[in-house]
Design an enzyme around this catalytic site. Structure first.
Site, PDB file in Angstrom:
ATOM      1  N   CYS A 130       0.782  -1.111   0.005  1.00  0.00           N
ATOM      2  CA  CYS A 130       0.019  -0.124   0.139  1.00  0.00           C
ATOM      3  C   CYS A 130       0.838   1.093   0.050  1.00  0.00           C
ATOM      4  O   CYS A 130       2.096   1.298   0.440  1.00  0.00           O
ATOM      5  CB  CYS A 130      -1.021   0.067   1.208  1.00  0.00           C
ATOM      6  SG  CYS A 130      -1.912  -1.643   1.545  1.00  0.00           S
ATOM      7  N   ARG A 142       3.281  -0.360  -6.685  1.00  0.00           N
ATOM      8  CA  ARG A 142       3.201  -1.467  -5.539  1.00  0.00           C
ATOM      9  C   ARG A 142       2.037  -2.337  -5.792  1.00  0.00           C
ATOM     10  O   ARG A 142       2.087  -3.081  -5.125  1.00  0.00           O
ATOM     11  CB  ARG A 142       2.789  -0.354  -4.434  1.00  0.00           C
ATOM     12  CG  ARG A 142       3.969   0.508  -4.032  1.00  0.00           C
ATOM     13  CD  ARG A 142       3.813   1.417  -2.869  1.00  0.00           C
ATOM     14  NE  ARG A 142       4.853   2.249  -2.259  1.00  0.00           N
ATOM     15  CZ  ARG A 142       5.442   1.950  -0.898  1.00  0.00           C
ATOM     16  NH1 ARG A 142       4.636   1.147  -0.183  1.00  0.00           N
ATOM     17  NH2 ARG A 142       6.458   2.724  -0.759  1.00  0.00           N
ATOM     18  N   TRP A 202      -3.863  -2.454  -1.339  1.00  0.00           N
ATOM     19  CA  TRP A 202      -4.712  -3.727  -1.881  1.00  0.00           C
ATOM     20  C   TRP A 202      -5.841  -4.371  -1.135  1.00  0.00           C
ATOM     21  O   TRP A 202      -6.018  -4.209   0.432  1.00  0.00           O
ATOM     22  CB  TRP A 202      -3.395  -4.820  -1.449  1.00  0.00           C
ATOM     23  CG  TRP A 202      -2.461  -4.901  -2.576  1.00  0.00           C
ATOM     24  CD1 TRP A 202      -1.290  -4.426  -2.271  1.00  0.00           C
ATOM     25  CD2 TRP A 202      -2.477  -5.578  -3.713  1.00  0.00           C
ATOM     26  NE1 TRP A 202      -0.494  -4.669  -3.564  1.00  0.00           N
ATOM     27  CE2 TRP A 202      -1.278  -5.554  -4.390  1.00  0.00           C
ATOM     28  CE3 TRP A 202      -3.412  -6.184  -4.458  1.00  0.00           C
ATOM     29  CZ2 TRP A 202      -0.960  -6.024  -5.816  1.00  0.00           C
ATOM     30  CZ3 TRP A 202      -3.411  -6.903  -5.633  1.00  0.00           C
ATOM     31  CH2 TRP A 202      -2.137  -6.750  -6.214  1.00  0.00           C
ATOM     32  N   ASN A 237      -0.668   1.798   6.480  1.00  0.00           N
ATOM     33  CA  ASN A 237       0.062   0.414   5.918  1.00  0.00           C
ATOM     34  C   ASN A 237       0.273  -0.532   6.988  1.00  0.00           C
ATOM     35  O   ASN A 237       0.580   0.006   8.027  1.00  0.00           O
ATOM     36  CB  ASN A 237       1.285   0.858   5.060  1.00  0.00           C
ATOM     37  CG  ASN A 237       1.038   1.639   4.034  1.00  0.00           C
ATOM     38  OD1 ASN A 237      -0.309   1.783   3.522  1.00  0.00           O
ATOM     39  ND2 ASN A 237       2.123   2.181   3.392  1.00  0.00           N
ATOM     40  N   GLY A 238       0.063  -1.614   6.786  1.00  0.00           N
ATOM     41  CA  GLY A 238       0.257  -2.712   7.779  1.00  0.00           C
ATOM     42  C   GLY A 238      -0.602  -3.527   8.253  1.00  0.00           C
ATOM     43  O   GLY A 238      -1.783  -3.746   7.885  1.00  0.00           O
ATOM     44  N   GLU A 286      18.726 -22.437   2.762  1.00  0.00           N
ATOM     45  CA  GLU A 286      18.451 -21.032   2.252  1.00  0.00           C
ATOM     46  C   GLU A 286      19.524 -20.112   2.920  1.00  0.00           C
ATOM     47  O   GLU A 286      20.086 -19.323   2.048  1.00  0.00           O
ATOM     48  CB  GLU A 286      16.918 -20.469   2.551  1.00  0.00           C
ATOM     49  CG  GLU A 286      16.819 -19.088   2.649  1.00  0.00           C
ATOM     50  CD  GLU A 286      16.905 -18.682   1.060  1.00  0.00           C
ATOM     51  OE1 GLU A 286      16.730 -17.216   1.122  1.00  0.00           O
ATOM     52  OE2 GLU A 286      16.924 -19.381   0.291  1.00  0.00           O
ATOM     53  N   LYS A 316      22.364 -17.795   0.521  1.00  0.00           N
ATOM     54  CA  LYS A 316      22.294 -16.619   0.800  1.00  0.00           C
ATOM     55  C   LYS A 316      23.896 -16.301   0.540  1.00  0.00           C
ATOM     56  O   LYS A 316      24.261 -15.191  -0.051  1.00  0.00           O
ATOM     57  CB  LYS A 316      21.743 -15.960   1.880  1.00  0.00           C
ATOM     58  CG  LYS A 316      20.028 -15.957   1.459  1.00  0.00           C
ATOM     59  CD  LYS A 316      19.762 -14.664   0.562  1.00  0.00           C
ATOM     60  CE  LYS A 316      18.516 -15.161  -0.026  1.00  0.00           C
ATOM     61  NZ  LYS A 316      18.468 -15.927  -1.250  1.00  0.00           N
ATOM     62  N   GLU A 366      25.474 -16.727  -2.546  1.00  0.00           N
ATOM     63  CA  GLU A 366      25.068 -15.687  -3.512  1.00  0.00           C
ATOM     64  C   GLU A 366      25.866 -14.504  -3.571  1.00  0.00           C
ATOM     65  O   GLU A 366      26.341 -13.890  -4.620  1.00  0.00           O
ATOM     66  CB  GLU A 366      23.616 -15.447  -3.441  1.00  0.00           C
ATOM     67  CG  GLU A 366      22.592 -16.626  -4.209  1.00  0.00           C
ATOM     68  CD  GLU A 366      21.210 -16.384  -3.977  1.00  0.00           C
ATOM     69  OE1 GLU A 366      20.590 -16.317  -4.920  1.00  0.00           O
ATOM     70  OE2 GLU A 366      20.775 -16.026  -2.568  1.00  0.00           O
ATOM     71  N   HIS A 421      26.807 -38.796   8.745  1.00  0.00           N
ATOM     72  CA  HIS A 421      26.674 -39.748   7.641  1.00  0.00           C
ATOM     73  C   HIS A 421      27.386 -39.186   6.420  1.00  0.00           C
ATOM     74  O   HIS A 421      27.294 -39.345   5.319  1.00  0.00           O
ATOM     75  CB  HIS A 421      25.280 -39.812   7.032  1.00  0.00           C
ATOM     76  CG  HIS A 421      24.511 -40.436   8.205  1.00  0.00           C
ATOM     77  ND1 HIS A 421      24.669 -41.955   8.379  1.00  0.00           N
ATOM     78  CD2 HIS A 421      23.499 -40.063   8.687  1.00  0.00           C
ATOM     79  CE1 HIS A 421      23.782 -42.169   9.479  1.00  0.00           C
ATOM     80  NE2 HIS A 421      22.759 -40.971   9.590  1.00  0.00           N
ATOM     81  N   LYS A 461      18.273 -11.289 -11.657  1.00  0.00           N
ATOM     82  CA  LYS A 461      17.022 -11.167 -10.809  1.00  0.00           C
ATOM     83  C   LYS A 461      15.950 -12.425 -11.375  1.00  0.00           C
ATOM     84  O   LYS A 461      15.151 -13.035 -10.397  1.00  0.00           O
ATOM     85  CB  LYS A 461      16.284 -10.141 -10.535  1.00  0.00           C
ATOM     86  CG  LYS A 461      15.156  -9.951  -9.556  1.00  0.00           C
ATOM     87  CD  LYS A 461      15.393 -10.267  -8.186  1.00  0.00           C
ATOM     88  CE  LYS A 461      14.522 -10.134  -7.332  1.00  0.00           C
ATOM     89  NZ  LYS A 461      14.700 -10.502  -5.835  1.00  0.00           N
TER      90      LYS A 461
END
Length: 607
Positions: free
Chosen positions: A2, A27, A74, A98-99, A479, A483, A486, A502, A602
């Site tokens: 928003c 947005r 939204w 917003n939020g 993940e 990161k 990357e 193992h 991206k």
């Protein structure tokens, strides 16, 4: 995401408010509104759909005034109706937000018992009534806001107008950005500097917990303890990139810190707070008929899918297969009739994933897509579109898109469980309650940014780093390793903690940091046992846990990172923050190009 803009000006503001909203159209939104203060009246105009509908409404019913607020929304909590559109107002105050207000339900119930009447389904309207109550009892705008803000839990940015004070606005932020702009005999509020770019280049970024009173003469800023503070006024610059980055050093850093608000906004699309239930967009098939789910994604989105596999099988008791998109078609998967193929992508254009989607479609699967770009190819080809509301993600290493994907997948798992008869109302209410706690927990996790930055130099010299986790924390280990690879170019691997013995334990020596994700709970003791195996072989451990876990197992670690104590359901969202911040600060320490790491793009649009 928003958008907010507010102006205390010397000229009519309605058209300029709309122009500011246009700069935030990227947005995404499906309703908009403005409210001006004129002749001791709050003049409010709202419209569903695109901004042009609001422009038509303003042409038909002008909104005079030199002070005003505006918002693009939204449809999240409540349908995209005029009544649910911002600004929300009483006779005395109007505000945009917003939020998410996590505790809006008990606040609303208390207000209704006191005779307050609500016109919308939103959580935002609660704040309007709380502030209005104070004003009606004789409080000044400043005192009213000081009284109300401590009552609110969640993530929010607010801009508030007062009927009896036509030359001022009050703003506040917690977990959602808000910017003050300084003009010539005018002052502004905005979600970001981009909204204010046509009006001023002189801006100040409010810090977490700040609130501000703006008049034509400038701004008075207060911190969370109501102490007057000064925030640096900077020149925003002329390029969109400089404006959007704000006062953050990198887009990735900015996007990490946006996670409380974007997760809140995403959850609002899937949760009915009044009913304490999960809802999904309309679909042309019955989820209760789904007998198997096949999840397909790449990279970070694949790890979000791995977490979802735990949730789907635990809650809905539906078997789940998960595939890397680039391998999916080539192993000739057996796809059962009545299956649901779920594709996860930030861009919705990833070539491997799009090709896999079309293969699954040809095999008779129903197609669901979790995507951040609702106009993308995958979105257009889906039977069930599940949008995230992360907003544009500029940094190549995905951060806020990942956490929003997890939020959507958790909601989907709960809804599937309800449809399959595996989750009753009490259990659904509990899931909703825990999901609504996520934005505040993300805020708490971000509070440890400084200590993570301070320990980054311990990891930066390493050539190899291992990440360990059990259960849903195993995908988080993967993940975290991704990161670090990357953006810092350090070789890193993630493992299920129990798999160390193992084979991978052969890699352990005093030069290999081992990052252990271990929230206290049912799997904690087993993870600690694996951690002790590492320590016995000279491994240097960084333990990420809550206070209880650190008290039990933190002694002797190279470093510890404390996370808030949270329910296991939302732990993957919360524990994403420290692994993101650790990778970011290590990359900064090494001097790499954080936002545009070598060899990466991206959106990967070729196979």
């Amino acid at each position: 995401m928003c958008g907010i803009i507010g102006i205390v000006g010397k000229e009519q503001v309605a058209d300029r408010l709309v122009d500011g909203l246009r700069r935030m159209e990227y947005r995404g939104y499906d309703s908009a509104g403005v409210c001006t203060v004129h002749d001791a009246r709050l003049i409010r105009r709202r419209a569903e759909g695109k901004l042009n509908n609001l422009v038509v409404e303003l042409a038909r019913n002008p909104a005079p005034g030199t002070t005003g607020i505006a918002h693009t929304r939204w449809a999240t909590h409540g349908a995209p109706t005029t009544n649910n559109a911002h600004p929300h107002a009483t006779d005395e105050v109007a505000l945009v937000h917003n939020g998410i207000i996590e505790n809006f339900r008990p606040l609303r119930e208390a207000l209704e018992k006191r005779g307050r009447t609500f016109e919308s389904q939103t959580d935002t309207e609660v704040v309007a009534h709380l502030v209005s109550e104070q004003v009606e009892q004789g409080a000044s705008p400043e005192d009213a806001v000081k009284t109300v803000l401590p009552q609110l839990r969640g993530a929010f940015a607010l801009a508030i107008a007062f009927r009896q004070h036509p030359d001022m606005l009050v703003g506040a932020r917690l977990g959602s950005p808000l910017v003050v702009g300084y003009g010539e005999n005018e002052t502004y509020l905005g979600s970001d500097a981009l909204a204010l770019a046509p009006l001023t280049q002189r801006i100040a970024y409010l810090e977490e917990g700040d609130w501000v009173v703006i008049t034509r003469d400038g701004a008075r800023i207060f911190d969370a303890n109501n102490n007057p503070v000064t925030r640096e006024v900077t020149t925003s610059g002329v390029s969109a990139a400089a404006i959007e980055k704000g006062n953050y050093r990198h887009f990735m850093q900015k996007e990490i810190f946006e996670q409380p608000i974007v997760v809140a906004q995403t959850l609002r699309s899937y949760i009915r707070q009044l009913e304490q239930s999960v809802t999904l967009p309309q679909m042309d098939f019955d989820l209760s008929d789904v007998r198997r789910v096949t999840i397909v994604a790449c990279g970070t989105s694949y790890y979000a899918g791995m977490v979802a596999k735990y949730w789907f099988e635990q809650f809905a008791r539906v078997p789940v297969d998960i595939d890397v998109a680039s391998e999916f078609r080539y192993r000739q998967p057996v796809l059962e009739p009545g299956g649901l193929a779920l594709f996860i992508s930030q861009s919705g254009e990833t070539a491997d994933t799009l090709a896999a989607l079309r293969h699954a479609r040809a095999e008779g699967q129903k197609i669901a897509v979790v995507v951040n770009v609702p106009t993308s190819s995958m979105a257009r080809e889906a039977d069930l579109l599940l949008p995230t509301h992360a907003g544009p993600e500029i940094g190549v290493a995905s951060t806020k898109a990942f956490s929003c994907q997890l939020a959507v997948l958790a909601a989907l798992a709960a809804h599937l469980a309800v449809k399959k008869g595996r989750m009753d109302r009490a259990e659904e209410t509990s899931v909703v309650r825990h999901l609504l706690e996520a934005p505040a927990a993300l805020n708490h996790a971000l509070d440890h940014d400084d200590e993570i930055a301070a320990m980054a130099h311990l990891i930066a010299p390493a050539r190899d780093v291992l990440y360990l986790g059990r259960g849903p924390d195993y995908p988080l280990a993967l993940e975290g390793a991704l990161k670090l690879k990357e953006i810092s170019y350090i070789h890193a691997e993630g493992y299920a903690s129990g798999e160390m013995k193992h084979g991978p334990i052969a890699l352990i020596d005093e030069s290999v940091p081992v990052i252990v994700l271990a929230p206290s709970g049912p799997l904690f003791e087993k993870t600690v046992s694996n951690m002790q195996e590492v320590r016995a072989r000279g491994g240097k451990i960084v333990l990420i846990s809550d206070a209880e876990g650190l008290a039990e197992a933190g002694e002797g670690c190279l470093a510890t990172i404390e996370m808030p104590k949270v329910h296991p359901l939302i732990a993957p969202l919360v524990y994403a923050v420290p692994v993101q911040l650790l990778a970011y600060h290590v990359a900064v320490a090494k001097g790499t190009d954080v936002d545009q790491p070598r060899n990466l793009a991206k959106s990967v649009t070729v196979e």
